[in-house]
Each structure stands twice: as structure tokens, then as C-alpha cells.
Design a protein around this motif. Sequence first.
Motif, PDB file in Angstrom:
ATOM      1  N   SER A  18      48.292-103.936   1.413  1.00 47.64           N
ATOM      2  CA  SER A  18      49.359-103.512   2.334  1.00 47.64           C
ATOM      3  C   SER A  18      49.970-104.713   3.069  1.00 47.64           C
ATOM      4  O   SER A  18      51.165-104.707   3.371  1.00 47.64           O
ATOM      5  N   ALA A  22      53.810-105.573   2.904  1.00 52.77           N
ATOM      6  CA  ALA A  22      54.591-105.753   4.142  1.00 52.77           C
ATOM      7  C   ALA A  22      55.351-107.069   4.109  1.00 52.77           C
ATOM      8  O   ALA A  22      56.480-107.147   4.598  1.00 52.77           O
ATOM      9  N   SER A  26      58.451-104.419   2.544  1.00 47.32           N
ATOM     10  CA  SER A  26      58.964-103.831   3.779  1.00 47.32           C
ATOM     11  C   SER A  26      57.904-103.944   4.872  1.00 47.32           C
ATOM     12  O   SER A  26      56.723-103.694   4.616  1.00 47.32           O
ATOM     13  N   PRO A  27      58.310-104.267   6.081  1.00 46.88           N
ATOM     14  CA  PRO A  27      57.328-104.352   7.171  1.00 46.88           C
ATOM     15  C   PRO A  27      56.709-103.000   7.537  1.00 46.88           C
ATOM     16  O   PRO A  27      55.715-102.949   8.242  1.00 46.88           O
ATOM     17  N   TYR A  28      57.280-101.920   7.047  1.00 45.05           N
ATOM     18  CA  TYR A  28      56.721-100.600   7.338  1.00 45.05           C
ATOM     19  C   TYR A  28      55.347-100.395   6.703  1.00 45.05           C
ATOM     20  O   TYR A  28      54.621 -99.479   7.073  1.00 45.05           O
ATOM     21  N   TRP A  29      54.984-101.237   5.748  1.00 50.99           N
ATOM     22  CA  TRP A  29      53.645-101.162   5.156  1.00 50.99           C
ATOM     23  C   TRP A  29      52.567-101.519   6.168  1.00 50.99           C
ATOM     24  O   TRP A  29      51.383-101.218   5.949  1.00 50.99           O
ATOM     25  N   MET A  30      52.928-102.133   7.271  1.00 55.44           N
ATOM     26  CA  MET A  30      51.953-102.439   8.322  1.00 55.44           C
ATOM     27  C   MET A  30      51.377-101.169   8.931  1.00 55.44           C
ATOM     28  O   MET A  30      50.262-101.170   9.449  1.00 55.44           O
ATOM     29  N   TRP A  31      52.128-100.064   8.854  1.00 53.90           N
ATOM     30  CA  TRP A  31      51.589 -98.791   9.330  1.00 53.90           C
ATOM     31  C   TRP A  31      50.390 -98.356   8.497  1.00 53.90           C
ATOM     32  O   TRP A  31      49.450 -97.760   9.018  1.00 53.90           O
TER      33      TRP A  31
END
Length: 66
Positions: A18, A22, A26-31
Motif C-alpha cells: 500500500s 500510495a 494515489s495517496p488514498y492508498w494510505m487509508w
Amino acid sequence: MSIERIVFAVAGAFILISLLLAHYVSPYWMWFTAFVGLNLFQSAFTGFCPLALILKKMGKKTGPAF
């Protein structure tokens, strides 16, 4: 390999994958990274781990983690 070591390996792999996603996608993979971390944190206190339950039903043996 024991259930504990499989859980550690899968959690570590999910975190690394992840983080790569990220960085490159996409930085949303940090979720997803946060979700894995929170699950590890809560399982330390509650003893509840969904992956451990699945592995136990598959017939994997528990063992000393360290």
C-alpha cells in the motif's frame, strides 16, 4: 509456518504494497495502510484478528511468535 508468523507476514506485505501504491498511484492508498495498522493495534488488545480466524479454520497451527 504458524498463524502468528503468517499474520505478521501478510500485514507487513500489505503495508509495503500500500505504501508503494500510495507513492506511485494515489495517496488514498494510505487509508489502507492506516486500516492495517489500526487492525494490528486493536488485535494487540482484544485478541481478535480476522485473518487468524480464517487461518485457524483452514487448519493452520498456532505457535510461539518469537
